[in-house]
Design an enzyme around this catalytic site. Structure first.
Site, PDB file in Angstrom:
ATOM      1  CE  LYS A   1      -4.125  -2.148   1.877  1.00  0.00           C
ATOM      2  NZ  LYS A   1      -5.080  -2.292   2.979  1.00  0.00           N
TER       3      LYS A   1
ATOM      4  CE  LYS B   1      -5.058   1.649   3.918  1.00  0.00           C
ATOM      5  NZ  LYS B   1      -4.411   1.315   5.191  1.00  0.00           N
TER       6      LYS B   1
HETATM    7  N1  LIG Z   1      -0.101  -4.740   8.651  1.00  0.00           N
HETATM    8  C1  LIG Z   1      -1.309  -4.603   8.118  1.00  0.00           C
HETATM    9  O1  LIG Z   1      -2.329  -4.653   8.811  1.00  0.00           O
HETATM   10  C2  LIG Z   1      -1.429  -4.414   6.630  1.00  0.00           C
HETATM   11  C3  LIG Z   1      -2.620  -4.785   6.020  1.00  0.00           C
HETATM   12  C4  LIG Z   1      -2.769  -4.620   4.650  1.00  0.00           C
HETATM   13  C5  LIG Z   1      -1.732  -4.089   3.900  1.00  0.00           C
HETATM   14  N2  LIG Z   1      -0.570  -3.735   4.507  1.00  0.00           N
HETATM   15  C6  LIG Z   1       0.519  -3.239   3.641  1.00  0.00           C
HETATM   16  O2  LIG Z   1       1.406  -4.317   3.398  1.00  0.00           O
HETATM   17  C7  LIG Z   1       2.736  -3.826   3.202  1.00  0.00           C
HETATM   18  C8  LIG Z   1       3.677  -4.601   4.122  1.00  0.00           C
HETATM   19  O3  LIG Z   1       3.322  -4.338   5.451  1.00  0.00           O
HETATM   20  P1  LIG Z   1       3.670  -5.306   6.674  1.00  0.00           P
HETATM   21  O4  LIG Z   1       2.626  -5.037   7.705  1.00  0.00           O
HETATM   22  O5  LIG Z   1       3.863  -6.687   6.220  1.00  0.00           O
HETATM   23  O6  LIG Z   1       5.111  -4.782   7.144  1.00  0.00           O
HETATM   24  P2  LIG Z   1       5.531  -4.267   8.600  1.00  0.00           P
HETATM   25  O7  LIG Z   1       4.923  -2.937   8.844  1.00  0.00           O
HETATM   26  O8  LIG Z   1       5.273  -5.340   9.598  1.00  0.00           O
HETATM   27  O9  LIG Z   1       7.101  -4.007   8.421  1.00  0.00           O
HETATM   28  C9  LIG Z   1       8.076  -4.807   8.926  1.00  0.00           C
HETATM   29  C10 LIG Z   1       8.771  -5.567   7.829  1.00  0.00           C
HETATM   30  O10 LIG Z   1       9.733  -4.750   7.166  1.00  0.00           O
HETATM   31  C11 LIG Z   1      10.924  -5.532   7.015  1.00  0.00           C
HETATM   32  N3  LIG Z   1      12.108  -4.720   6.818  1.00  0.00           N
HETATM   33  C12 LIG Z   1      12.701  -3.860   7.709  1.00  0.00           C
HETATM   34  N4  LIG Z   1      13.810  -3.318   7.145  1.00  0.00           N
HETATM   35  C13 LIG Z   1      13.895  -3.823   5.886  1.00  0.00           C
HETATM   36  C14 LIG Z   1      14.797  -3.646   4.809  1.00  0.00           C
HETATM   37  N5  LIG Z   1      15.830  -2.781   4.911  1.00  0.00           N
HETATM   38  N6  LIG Z   1      14.584  -4.327   3.674  1.00  0.00           N
HETATM   39  C15 LIG Z   1      13.542  -5.168   3.552  1.00  0.00           C
HETATM   40  N7  LIG Z   1      12.642  -5.391   4.528  1.00  0.00           N
HETATM   41  C16 LIG Z   1      12.821  -4.713   5.677  1.00  0.00           C
HETATM   42  C17 LIG Z   1      10.982  -6.328   8.290  1.00  0.00           C
HETATM   43  O11 LIG Z   1      11.864  -7.411   8.138  1.00  0.00           O
HETATM   44  C18 LIG Z   1       9.536  -6.760   8.409  1.00  0.00           C
HETATM   45  O12 LIG Z   1       9.299  -7.918   7.653  1.00  0.00           O
HETATM   46  C19 LIG Z   1       2.677  -2.317   3.501  1.00  0.00           C
HETATM   47  O13 LIG Z   1       2.637  -1.600   2.291  1.00  0.00           O
HETATM   48  C20 LIG Z   1       1.369  -2.146   4.266  1.00  0.00           C
HETATM   49  O14 LIG Z   1       0.763  -0.890   4.077  1.00  0.00           O
HETATM   50  C21 LIG Z   1      -0.396  -3.905   5.863  1.00  0.00           C
HETATM   51  O1  LIG Z   2      -2.378  -0.570   9.983  1.00  0.00           O
HETATM   52  P1  LIG Z   2      -2.344   0.308   8.768  1.00  0.00           P
HETATM   53  O2  LIG Z   2      -2.718   1.722   9.051  1.00  0.00           O
HETATM   54  O3  LIG Z   2      -1.049   0.153   8.010  1.00  0.00           O
HETATM   55  O4  LIG Z   2      -3.519  -0.256   7.827  1.00  0.00           O
HETATM   56  C1  LIG Z   2      -3.643  -1.634   7.713  1.00  0.00           C
HETATM   57  C2  LIG Z   2      -4.434  -2.027   6.496  1.00  0.00           C
HETATM   58  O5  LIG Z   2      -3.987  -1.356   5.350  1.00  0.00           O
HETATM   59  C3  LIG Z   2      -5.915  -1.875   6.691  1.00  0.00           C
HETATM   60  O6  LIG Z   2      -6.583  -2.410   5.576  1.00  0.00           O
END
Ligand SMILES: NC(=O)c1ccc[n+]([C@@H]2O[C@H](COP(=O)([O-])OP(=O)(O)OC[C@H]3O[C@@H](n4cnc5c(N)ncnc54)[C@H](O)[C@@H]3O)[C@@H](O)[C@H]2O)c1
Ligand SMILES: O=P(O)(O)OC[C@H](O)CO
Length: 413
Positions: A142, A272
């Site tokens: 995202k 968002k």
């Molecule tokens: N967490 C949620 O609820 C959620 C839900 C839907 C979408 N997303 C989207 O998914 C994507 C990934 O989010 P997430 O929640 O898995 O990540 P996160 O916020 O948990 O981030 C941590 C991750 O980043 C990695 N990281 C840290 N330094 C790094 C580096 N230098 N190189 C590569 N990786 C590194 C860590 O190893 C870990 O796996 C984002 O764009 C987020 O917006 C998140």
């Molecule tokens: O926890 P946030 O704010 O990164 O949002 C998580 C997801 O994108 C919600 O759909």
């Protein structure tokens, strides 16, 4: 999907990323790979950016044979839990944490990218030329890719960097809820280029695993049709289409709708996060639900306007209201997302949001703060800040040039 059984080869799926959402999505994929072994290889690799973790003495995973700092990958493979980014969730035994990105992606026909957006370009550079040339991707990221030349969807940036087609997945999906198997919906957008009838007929060599480059027609985000070269998937594999993607991602607790609007699904997921910051600040002020709803209304309008102005040639406006990736994600993000929560705490505790991110998220990353800066840089270049007052206000507050209390009058201008 019984009709897919006759194919000689199965898809190998690799997940690039293992954070909070990366691990939750890898869990879903591993569950579906195990349940659909006619289509997918059972073992799913999840690339982990390796780091050391300590297991607390009172943890159920504490084992006197493993003391002191340990590799996160070893801990995940031994305990079937991502103790750092998705604690308390049992992962399927066929999910393998791999510290080598090259090894994880090498033979994969389906690559699922799920990293905080600031790390994706460097990660793609690492695997350029090291993947199957006929692989296909899905970006769960995202964010938007803003650079000197303009603004791009991450699905397109990944696709261009790696020479593959990449779609997108986004929805109202707070990772912890999905991982706990609480019901939610998501949107997958997948619209690969179609064979160009004017291009020379693709040549297939006698061995069907050797497929020559074929030319496809592709309508990019500017609306231009261009001929791109993509390597076709060998015919031994089930075609990667909406049905196969639904089989890979849909679970009884995770309902998937597959659409063609990659721009709409991606743009709403990125923008968002900016709105969720404003909603968090307003909530932190104690202004109540009406104020939060006002921020969400203006935010949604700006999301639609942004999509229309910069991706209007390809976007389907219905995505914003009819798909999980649109208003539903805005609502969940402004209710319990990390951007919302950290912004709220930063007002309540009078601390910078970066400090809250560091102390509250245990290594997880906010995407809204960086996206707000990137989108503002882009809008400033276009001379369009005034047309996006809420996005601009969020940026100004992050910079320290505006107070949260000024939001109502600023967005009314
Ligand atoms: N967490 C949620 O609820 C959620 C839900 C839907 C979408 N997303 C989207 O998914 C994507 C990934 O989010 P997430 O929640 O898995 O990540 P996160 O916020 O948990 O981030 C941590 C991750 O980043 C990695 N990281 C840290 N330094 C790094 C580096 N230098 N190189 C590569 N990786 C590194 C860590 O190893 C870990 O796996 C984002 O764009 C987020 O917006 C998140
Ligand atoms: O926890 P946030 O704010 O990164 O949002 C998580 C997801 O994108 C919600 O759909």
């Amino acid at each position: 999907m019984g009709s897919l059984a006759p194919y000689q080869r199965k898809h190998r799926v690799a997940v690039v990323g293992s954070g909070n959402w990366g691990t939750a999505i890898a869990k879903i994929i591993a569950e579906n790979a195990a349940a659909n072994t006619a289509i997918f290889e059972e073992k799913v690799d999840m690339w982990v950016f390796e780091e050391k973790v300590e297991i607390a003495k009172d943890s159920p995973h504490h084992d006197p044979a493993f003391t002191g700092p340990q590799n996160l990958t070893d801990v995940i493979n031994r305990t079937h839990e991502n103790v750092k980014y998705l604690p308390g969730i049992l992962l399927p035994a066929n999910l393998h944490a791999n510290p080598s990105i090259e090894a994880a992606v090498k033979d994969a026909t389906i690559l699922v990218f799920n990293l905080p957006h600031q790390f994706i370009l460097k990660t793609c550079e690492q695997i350029k030329g090291k993947i199957l040339p006929y692989a296909r991707g899905i970006s769960c990221i995202k964010g938007v890719d803003v650079n000197e030349e303009g603004i791009n969807l991450f699905s397109e940036t990944i696709g261009k960097t790696l020479g593959i087609y990449c779609g997108a997945l986004s929805g109202a999906n707070i990772a912890n809820e999905v991982a706990q198997e609480k019901w939610s919906e998501t949107s997958i957008a997948y619209d690969p280029p179609h064979l160009d009838s004017k291009a020379p007929t693709p040549q297939r060599s006698p061995s069907s695993s050797q497929v020559d480059l074929v030319h496809f027609q592709h309508r990019d985000t500017s609306g231009q049709f261009s001929t791109v070269k993509l390597q076709a998937l060998p015919s031994e594999y089930p075609p990667i289409n909406h049905d196969v993607l639904k089989t890979l991602f849909h679970r009884p607790y995770f309902h998937v709708r597959v659409v063609n609007d990659v721009a709409g699904v991606s743009i709403s997921g990125a923008l968002k996060n900016i709105v969720a910051l404003a909603a968090g600040w307003v909530d932190g002020m104690g202004w109540g639900d009406n104020a939060k709803a006002a921020v969400m209304r203006v935010g949604l309008m700006e999301m639609v306007r942004f999509g229309d102005k910069f991706f209007g040639a390809t976007i389907d406006q219905r995505t914003f209201t009819e798909e999980s990736a649109g208003v539903a994600d805005l609502i969940t993000s402004c209710s319990g997302g990390r951007n919302f929560r950290c912004a709220k705490h930063s007002v309540e505790r009078n601390l910078p949001i970066e400090e809250i991110e560091k102390t509250e998220l245990n290594g997880q990353k906010l995407q809204g703060t960086l996206t707000a800066v990137e989108v503002n840089n882009f809008l400033k270049k276009q001379g369009m800040e005034d047309q996006f007052p809420l996005f601009t206000a969020v940026h100004r507050i992050l910079e320290g040039n505006m107070q949260v209390a000024e939001i109502p009058s600023y967005i009314e201008r």
